[in-house]
Design a protein around this motif. Structure first.
Motif, PDB file in Angstrom:
ATOM      1  N   THR A 101       0.830  -1.209   0.000  1.00 38.47           N
ATOM      2  CA  THR A 101       0.000   0.000   0.000  1.00 38.47           C
ATOM      3  C   THR A 101       0.862   1.256   0.000  1.00 38.47           C
ATOM      4  O   THR A 101       0.547   2.216  -0.685  1.00 38.47           O
ATOM      5  N   ARG A 102       1.964   1.225   0.728  1.00 34.49           N
ATOM      6  CA  ARG A 102       2.756   2.455   0.845  1.00 34.49           C
ATOM      7  C   ARG A 102       3.726   2.664  -0.305  1.00 34.49           C
ATOM      8  O   ARG A 102       3.904   3.766  -0.794  1.00 34.49           O
ATOM      9  N   VAL A 103       4.385   1.574  -0.742  1.00 32.20           N
ATOM     10  CA  VAL A 103       5.409   1.705  -1.788  1.00 32.20           C
ATOM     11  C   VAL A 103       4.857   1.250  -3.145  1.00 32.20           C
ATOM     12  O   VAL A 103       5.100   1.887  -4.172  1.00 32.20           O
ATOM     13  N   GLY A 104       4.133   0.141  -3.156  1.00 25.71           N
ATOM     14  CA  GLY A 104       3.462  -0.276  -4.385  1.00 25.71           C
ATOM     15  C   GLY A 104       4.379  -0.766  -5.486  1.00 25.71           C
ATOM     16  O   GLY A 104       4.052  -0.639  -6.670  1.00 25.71           O
ATOM     17  N   ILE A 105       5.526  -1.323  -5.126  1.00 25.03           N
ATOM     18  CA  ILE A 105       6.436  -1.885  -6.134  1.00 25.03           C
ATOM     19  C   ILE A 105       6.711  -3.342  -5.744  1.00 25.03           C
ATOM     20  O   ILE A 105       7.116  -3.588  -4.603  1.00 25.03           O
ATOM     21  N   PRO A 106       6.487  -4.313  -6.634  1.00 21.83           N
ATOM     22  CA  PRO A 106       6.841  -5.707  -6.297  1.00 21.83           C
ATOM     23  C   PRO A 106       8.308  -5.751  -5.883  1.00 21.83           C
ATOM     24  O   PRO A 106       9.173  -5.242  -6.605  1.00 21.83           O
ATOM     25  N   ALA A 107       8.573  -6.341  -4.729  1.00 23.65           N
ATOM     26  CA  ALA A 107       9.913  -6.202  -4.158  1.00 23.65           C
ATOM     27  C   ALA A 107      10.367  -7.474  -3.472  1.00 23.65           C
ATOM     28  O   ALA A 107       9.577  -8.392  -3.226  1.00 23.65           O
ATOM     29  N   LYS A 108      11.655  -7.517  -3.150  1.00 29.79           N
ATOM     30  CA  LYS A 108      12.184  -8.608  -2.323  1.00 29.79           C
ATOM     31  C   LYS A 108      13.366  -8.094  -1.529  1.00 29.79           C
ATOM     32  O   LYS A 108      14.241  -7.433  -2.078  1.00 29.79           O
ATOM     33  N   SER A 109      13.383  -8.466  -0.265  1.00 27.44           N
ATOM     34  CA  SER A 109      14.506  -8.059   0.578  1.00 27.44           C
ATOM     35  C   SER A 109      15.337  -9.282   0.948  1.00 27.44           C
ATOM     36  O   SER A 109      14.897 -10.413   0.776  1.00 27.44           O
ATOM     37  N   GLY A 110      16.527  -9.021   1.465  1.00 32.17           N
ATOM     38  CA  GLY A 110      17.391 -10.108   1.928  1.00 32.17           C
ATOM     39  C   GLY A 110      18.087  -9.699   3.203  1.00 32.17           C
ATOM     40  O   GLY A 110      18.290  -8.494   3.438  1.00 32.17           O
ATOM     41  N   GLY A 146      13.334  -3.864  -6.262  1.00 34.91           N
ATOM     42  CA  GLY A 146      11.964  -3.632  -6.692  1.00 34.91           C
ATOM     43  C   GLY A 146      11.945  -3.708  -8.206  1.00 34.91           C
ATOM     44  O   GLY A 146      12.894  -3.262  -8.866  1.00 34.91           O
ATOM     45  N   ALA A 147      10.884  -4.292  -8.759  1.00 35.86           N
ATOM     46  CA  ALA A 147      10.775  -4.376 -10.221  1.00 35.86           C
ATOM     47  C   ALA A 147       9.469  -3.721 -10.632  1.00 35.86           C
ATOM     48  O   ALA A 147       8.395  -4.158 -10.218  1.00 35.86           O
ATOM     49  N   LEU A 148       9.575  -2.667 -11.393  1.00 31.72           N
ATOM     50  CA  LEU A 148       8.398  -1.944 -11.850  1.00 31.72           C
ATOM     51  C   LEU A 148       8.150  -2.342 -13.300  1.00 31.72           C
ATOM     52  O   LEU A 148       8.867  -1.896 -14.198  1.00 31.72           O
ATOM     53  N   PRO A 149       7.135  -3.207 -13.524  1.00 27.36           N
ATOM     54  CA  PRO A 149       6.969  -3.798 -14.854  1.00 27.36           C
ATOM     55  C   PRO A 149       6.918  -2.748 -15.964  1.00 27.36           C
ATOM     56  O   PRO A 149       6.201  -1.763 -15.857  1.00 27.36           O
ATOM     57  N   GLY A 150       7.718  -2.986 -16.988  1.00 27.32           N
ATOM     58  CA  GLY A 150       7.724  -2.096 -18.147  1.00 27.32           C
ATOM     59  C   GLY A 150       8.491  -0.809 -17.925  1.00 27.32           C
ATOM     60  O   GLY A 150       8.607   0.007 -18.833  1.00 27.32           O
ATOM     61  N   PHE A 167      13.098   3.328  -0.733  1.00 28.39           N
ATOM     62  CA  PHE A 167      12.022   2.947  -1.656  1.00 28.39           C
ATOM     63  C   PHE A 167      10.791   3.835  -1.453  1.00 28.39           C
ATOM     64  O   PHE A 167      10.102   4.170  -2.410  1.00 28.39           O
ATOM     65  N   GLN A 168      10.532   4.204  -0.197  1.00 24.33           N
ATOM     66  CA  GLN A 168       9.394   5.096   0.035  1.00 24.33           C
ATOM     67  C   GLN A 168       9.630   6.434  -0.647  1.00 24.33           C
ATOM     68  O   GLN A 168       8.735   7.016  -1.235  1.00 24.33           O
ATOM     69  N   ARG A 169      10.863   6.900  -0.581  1.00 24.55           N
ATOM     70  CA  ARG A 169      11.199   8.157  -1.268  1.00 24.55           C
ATOM     71  C   ARG A 169      11.035   7.999  -2.780  1.00 24.55           C
ATOM     72  O   ARG A 169      10.434   8.843  -3.434  1.00 24.55           O
ATOM     73  N   PHE A 170      11.587   6.910  -3.311  1.00 26.96           N
ATOM     74  CA  PHE A 170      11.521   6.715  -4.769  1.00 26.96           C
ATOM     75  C   PHE A 170      10.075   6.747  -5.240  1.00 26.96           C
ATOM     76  O   PHE A 170       9.730   7.377  -6.223  1.00 26.96           O
ATOM     77  N   THR A 171       9.228   6.026  -4.512  1.00 28.84           N
ATOM     78  CA  THR A 171       7.855   5.908  -4.979  1.00 28.84           C
ATOM     79  C   THR A 171       7.132   7.253  -4.913  1.00 28.84           C
ATOM     80  O   THR A 171       6.392   7.615  -5.827  1.00 28.84           O
ATOM     81  N   SER A 172       7.399   8.047  -3.857  1.00 27.52           N
ATOM     82  CA  SER A 172       6.665   9.319  -3.803  1.00 27.52           C
ATOM     83  C   SER A 172       7.313  10.361  -4.715  1.00 27.52           C
ATOM     84  O   SER A 172       6.617  11.127  -5.361  1.00 27.52           O
ATOM     85  N   ASP A 173       8.630  10.363  -4.823  1.00 26.16           N
ATOM     86  CA  ASP A 173       9.271  11.362  -5.702  1.00 26.16           C
ATOM     87  C   ASP A 173       9.014  11.066  -7.170  1.00 26.16           C
ATOM     88  O   ASP A 173       8.940  11.975  -7.988  1.00 26.16           O
ATOM     89  N   MET A 174       8.926   9.793  -7.507  1.00 28.75           N
ATOM     90  CA  MET A 174       8.876   9.476  -8.937  1.00 28.75           C
ATOM     91  C   MET A 174       7.589   8.783  -9.378  1.00 28.75           C
ATOM     92  O   MET A 174       7.536   8.230 -10.476  1.00 28.75           O
ATOM     93  N   GLY A 175       6.572   8.795  -8.512  1.00 26.27           N
ATOM     94  CA  GLY A 175       5.271   8.251  -8.916  1.00 26.27           C
ATOM     95  C   GLY A 175       5.361   6.815  -9.381  1.00 26.27           C
ATOM     96  O   GLY A 175       4.876   6.465 -10.451  1.00 26.27           O
ATOM     97  N   MET A 176       6.017   5.956  -8.561  1.00 24.23           N
ATOM     98  CA  MET A 176       6.252   4.583  -9.024  1.00 24.23           C
ATOM     99  C   MET A 176       5.242   3.570  -8.500  1.00 24.23           C
ATOM    100  O   MET A 176       5.406   2.375  -8.742  1.00 24.23           O
ATOM    101  N   HIS A 177       4.239   4.016  -7.741  1.00 28.35           N
ATOM    102  CA  HIS A 177       3.279   3.043  -7.197  1.00 28.35           C
ATOM    103  C   HIS A 177       2.545   2.361  -8.347  1.00 28.35           C
ATOM    104  O   HIS A 177       1.990   3.015  -9.231  1.00 28.35           O
ATOM    105  N   LEU A 178       2.547   1.038  -8.299  1.00 23.00           N
ATOM    106  CA  LEU A 178       1.967   0.239  -9.385  1.00 23.00           C
ATOM    107  C   LEU A 178       0.495   0.560  -9.635  1.00 23.00           C
ATOM    108  O   LEU A 178       0.002   0.462 -10.749  1.00 23.00           O
TER     109      LEU A 178
END
Ligand code: GLU
Length: 428
Positions: free
Chosen positions: A251-260, A267-271, A295-306
């Motif tokens: 809900t907050r970041v909206g990018i399919p992701a995986k952590s380790g 995060g992979a933003l299709p297309g 990632f939270q910054r990326f999504t809000s700065d660059m409109g990356m929420h799926l």
């Protein structure tokens, strides 16, 4: 002009640098000793342009970020039925090393928790392959995602395998439930090697970009896994990639992701792009603290929420114009953009609401970038119905964006292919 993207990345790193909360993973001695201050981020576009900042040359073990990639390889190697028969795709809401299996089927709940990932490991490669060939297939596959040969960090492997009591317990549980049919120790050893593959943040960005690019490595051009395996993998990343923090993340970041647990995050933003960060201090879920922040910054700065889609573009029906007179008159329906379901529906609706008066109809795809498969079938069905209504149909398609244009069942269409033919055709 110098691209502002590296400056943006540098600024983003600076903004999280002072946060020293969280701690390095302590259950793997070699990871506990990692330099906690390391920090890096990278973007790779779906056509292969890489931007990176920070400690980009530092290599670290991939850990759980290997899970989605090996899942994609297993789907490619064994097919969906076999993989889904052994591993479910429901978010567990539990920690990454949770000890439970799905009630009734005995399957691990998803391939992103350890139980599912150990089972996935055994499904990569040829059925019946010996464990050495299997790990080779996995390392080759991960290397193909990264576009360069990767290797195993033996020190991390030794350090983790020596203390992998919980993963051994999980593998035993899988064996007892018939999910794996080999010596559980061999499965854990292979899985631990898989987790010890060494990568940099740039490798991770490129691996994620390969997922974002339908399974084709955007730099080498190599097809690594087929598109259906990518769709499945991204869906599982979206729902289960961030362990018990997955709902909050989506809900907050909206990018399919995986952590380790070594501190990587992808995060992979299709297309669009693959993103990766590296910072070893982890939160209570086992996710990198500064990585999550970035990632939270990326999504809000660059409109990356799926789930955030751009406002509708111009209609796919660009114009409908009539050329010539009398029986030779032709109505040219000019389409534009990339046509998917909603665009094709507009075309059908247009023909229904405003039926062409001319006998000859030419559908022009000159300004069309691509036609999705469903849209292709819908356009061909419109052509078939218009033929049955008594029209002569022409398709102006110099770039072949609509392959195999056979409307079938009584439909007929003449393809006007070459650009030089089009002017002549329209004038006639
Ligand atoms: N190798 C680690 C384990 O199995 C991976 C865990 C992770 O990165 O989340 O415990």
């Amino acid at each position: 002009m110098r691209s502002p993207i590296p400056d943006y990345l540098a600024e983003a790193l600076q903004s999280v640098e002072s946060d020293t909360t969280g701690a390095t993973a302590d259950y793997i001695p070699e990871l506990a000793d990692a330099d906690p201050d390391l920090l890096a981020a990278a973007f790779c576009t779906e056509d292969g342009r890489l931007y990176s900042q920070g400690d980009v040359d530092v290599a670290f073990s991939i850990q759980s970020i290997s899970k989605p990639f090996v899942y994609a390889l297993a789907l490619a190697d064994r097919g969906f039925d076999e993989v889904l028969g052994k591993i479910s795709v429901e978010p567990s809401g539990d920690a990454f090393n949770d000890m439970s299996l799905e009630e009734g089927t005995g399957r691990p709940r998803n391939p992103m928790i350890n139980a599912g990932a150990i089972a996935t490991h055994t499904l990569a490669g040829r059925r019946g392959a010996d464990p050495k060939d299997r790990i080779e297939r996995i390392i080759d596959g991960l290397s193909a995602f990264a576009g360069r040969p990767l290797d195993v960090d033996e020190a991390v492997y030794e350090s983790e395998i020596a203390t992998a009591y919980r993963n051994r317990a999980l593998a035993n549980m899988l064996r007892a439930n018939g999910i794996i049919d080999e010596d559980p120790l061999i499965a854990v050893s292979g899985y631990t090697r898989q987790c010890s593959v060494r990568v940099t943040v740039e490798d991770l960005a490129l691996m994620a970009a390969t997922l974002a690019n339908r399974g084709v490595n955007p730099r080498t051009g190599a097809p690594v896994v087929p598109a259906p395996a990518v769709r499945q993998t991204l869906s599982v990343m979206a729902t289960c990639g961030m362990y018990d923090g997955a709902g909050d993340w989506m809900t907050r970041v909206g990018i399919p992701a995986k952590s380790g647990v070594s501190g990587g995050l992808i995060g992979a933003l299709p297309g669009q792009a693959g993103l990766a960060t590296f910072s070893p201090r982890l939160d209570d879920h086992g996710n990198s603290v500064r990585g999550v922040d970035l990632f939270q910054r990326f999504t809000s700065d660059m409109g990356m929420h799926l789930m955030e889609v751009p406002p509708p573009g111009p209609s796919v029906v660009r114009s409908r114009r009539v050329f010539g007179h009398g029986p030779l008159a032709v109505q040219v329906v000019s389409l534009q953009g990339s046509i998917r379901f909603a665009g094709a529906e507009r075309i059908l609706r247009d023909f229904e609401d405003d039926p062409p008066e001319q006998k000859r109809i030419a559908i022009s795809l000159v300004r069309v970038g691509s036609v999705g498969d469903v849209a292709r079938r819908m356009i061909l069905e419109a052509i078939r119905r218009l033929t049955l209504d008594g029209h002569d149909l022409f398709l102006i398609d110099p770039d072949g964006v609509l392959p195999d244009p056979d409307p079938g069942d009584g439909g007929r269409v003449t393809v006007v292919g070459r650009r030089e033919d089009i002017a002549g055709f329209v004038r006639k």
